[in-house]
Scaffold this motif. Sequence first.
Motif, mmCIF file in Angstrom:
data_model
loop_
_atom_site.group_PDB
_atom_site.id
_atom_site.type_symbol
_atom_site.label_atom_id
_atom_site.label_comp_id
_atom_site.label_asym_id
_atom_site.label_seq_id
_atom_site.Cartn_x
_atom_site.Cartn_y
_atom_site.Cartn_z
ATOM 1 N N VAL A 27 0.844 -1.193 0.000
ATOM 2 C CA VAL A 27 0.000 0.000 0.000
ATOM 3 C C VAL A 27 0.881 1.245 0.000
ATOM 4 O O VAL A 27 2.103 1.164 0.101
ATOM 5 C CB VAL A 27 -0.937 0.001 1.225
ATOM 6 C CG1 VAL A 27 -1.886 -1.180 1.154
ATOM 7 C CG2 VAL A 27 -0.136 -0.047 2.523
ATOM 8 N N ARG A 28 0.265 2.397 -0.078
ATOM 9 C CA ARG A 28 1.026 3.636 -0.225
ATOM 10 C C ARG A 28 1.768 4.031 1.034
ATOM 11 O O ARG A 28 2.559 4.985 1.018
ATOM 12 C CB ARG A 28 0.096 4.771 -0.641
ATOM 13 C CG ARG A 28 -1.042 5.039 0.336
ATOM 14 C CD ARG A 28 -2.043 6.014 -0.264
ATOM 15 N NE ARG A 28 -3.179 6.242 0.617
ATOM 16 C CZ ARG A 28 -3.242 7.229 1.501
ATOM 17 N NH1 ARG A 28 -2.216 8.065 1.622
ATOM 18 N NH2 ARG A 28 -4.297 7.390 2.263
ATOM 19 N N ASN A 33 7.376 2.231 -1.407
ATOM 20 C CA ASN A 33 6.382 2.852 -2.285
ATOM 21 C C ASN A 33 6.295 4.356 -2.061
ATOM 22 O O ASN A 33 6.028 5.121 -2.994
ATOM 23 C CB ASN A 33 5.012 2.214 -2.062
ATOM 24 C CG ASN A 33 4.864 0.899 -2.816
ATOM 25 O OD1 ASN A 33 5.571 0.656 -3.788
ATOM 26 N ND2 ASN A 33 3.964 0.047 -2.360
ATOM 27 N N THR A 34 6.526 4.814 -0.821
ATOM 28 C CA THR A 34 6.538 6.247 -0.554
ATOM 29 C C THR A 34 7.679 6.934 -1.285
ATOM 30 O O THR A 34 7.511 7.993 -1.902
ATOM 31 C CB THR A 34 6.655 6.499 0.959
ATOM 32 O OG1 THR A 34 5.533 5.904 1.628
ATOM 33 C CG2 THR A 34 6.674 7.988 1.259
ATOM 34 N N GLY A 59 6.999 6.970 -4.917
ATOM 35 C CA GLY A 59 5.962 7.949 -5.232
ATOM 36 C C GLY A 59 6.503 9.345 -5.413
ATOM 37 O O GLY A 59 5.918 10.161 -6.150
ATOM 38 N N GLU A 85 4.031 4.484 -9.623
ATOM 39 C CA GLU A 85 2.850 3.947 -8.969
ATOM 40 C C GLU A 85 3.236 2.902 -7.919
ATOM 41 O O GLU A 85 4.329 2.332 -7.949
ATOM 42 C CB GLU A 85 1.922 3.305 -10.006
ATOM 43 C CG GLU A 85 1.335 4.285 -11.007
ATOM 44 C CD GLU A 85 0.362 5.260 -10.349
ATOM 45 O OE1 GLU A 85 -0.248 4.885 -9.330
ATOM 46 O OE2 GLU A 85 0.220 6.391 -10.858
ATOM 47 N N ASN A 86 2.301 2.664 -6.995
ATOM 48 C CA ASN A 86 2.534 1.670 -5.959
ATOM 49 C C ASN A 86 2.773 0.285 -6.562
ATOM 50 O O ASN A 86 2.122 -0.103 -7.543
ATOM 51 C CB ASN A 86 1.343 1.595 -5.004
ATOM 52 C CG ASN A 86 1.203 2.848 -4.153
ATOM 53 O OD1 ASN A 86 2.163 3.585 -3.986
ATOM 54 N ND2 ASN A 86 0.013 3.083 -3.628
ATOM 55 N N TRP A 119 4.573 -5.604 -3.943
ATOM 56 C CA TRP A 119 5.837 -6.326 -3.832
ATOM 57 C C TRP A 119 5.659 -7.816 -3.591
ATOM 58 O O TRP A 119 6.423 -8.632 -4.110
ATOM 59 C CB TRP A 119 6.675 -5.726 -2.700
ATOM 60 C CG TRP A 119 7.010 -4.292 -2.871
ATOM 61 C CD1 TRP A 119 6.382 -3.224 -2.281
ATOM 62 C CD2 TRP A 119 8.034 -3.736 -3.699
ATOM 63 N NE1 TRP A 119 6.958 -2.042 -2.683
ATOM 64 C CE2 TRP A 119 7.973 -2.325 -3.555
ATOM 65 C CE3 TRP A 119 8.991 -4.284 -4.544
ATOM 66 C CZ2 TRP A 119 8.834 -1.462 -4.212
ATOM 67 C CZ3 TRP A 119 9.853 -3.429 -5.197
ATOM 68 C CH2 TRP A 119 9.778 -2.043 -5.043
#
Length: 314
Positions: free
Chosen positions: A147-148, A153-154, A157, A162-163, A166
């Motif tokens: 998730v974000r 992923n942060t 971003g 995009e996310n 994994w």
Amino acid sequence: MPTTTESAPARSTPRRQGLRRSNALQFWLFTGPFLIGLALFIYVPIGWSVYLSFFEARFTVTPEKFIGLDNYRHMLTNDDFVGSLGTFTVFAAFIVPTTWALSLALALLVHRLRFLRGFFRSVFFLPTACSYVAAALIWKMSLFSGVRFGLMNTVLGWFGVENIAWLADPDPPWYWLVIVTARLWLQAGFYMILFLAALQNIPGELYEAAAIDGARPGWQTFRHITLPQLRATSAAVVLLLLVAAYQAFDEFYNLLDKTTWGRPPLVELYLKALGENQDYGAGSAGAVILTALICLVTLFQGRLMGFGRGEGVK
């Protein structure tokens, strides 16, 4: 009347025998409990597993019916188990040299430090004391969360990426990045200590003689002096890494949960023996096959790297 020189050996012989008995008694007092525990908890279960692999044993560890090599035939034709062996042969071919190179690089860096050497040695070694389960959960929930809110992923971003799921999608197999980074973080510090101990035992006179002969510091001295002196340690590290790669369980089981892809051999054996059918006979046969494969690979690697020849022997 006997002289002093003649009577001395006669008096010392019983004393030496008494010392030998005392040393033998102390040896067995100290090692006896460990040998008993080793036999009860290691060798007896291994022997029983080999024995059980020739029998049909479902929902029980007691042999029921002798079936010969049927369990071995069943495991060698099981696509999931054979696929896991092939997958982890590739995994070992990648993770072993990567961990070897990283741990050696860390050892060289720490060895050349002139200050705070103990601090950095402790920092790099500290992950070794971390539980594989705890590390897997950190990697899964904090770093590589799909998730974000996951750190990776942060960061991605920030660059407009995009996310990434994994651990939820085998195509592309991003889960290997998660597992490999976790294993590198957990293992590199331990093998760094082994290389660091070997580096400290290299005589400084070798480098002084090389400098007199005109050898340049850096890659030239590393290639012709340092690396040959680390031959035995390198062989031992590679063998330990190979065994650890095939015995991977904790991080895979906790990162991938019950997915059908990316399972190591031990997870397949765990599901076979403790799954719905609880087929202990087939699970034991698979364990024997895995052990034989590990022995063959490690013997070949030891032969290739000259394990046991000694430091610096070409």
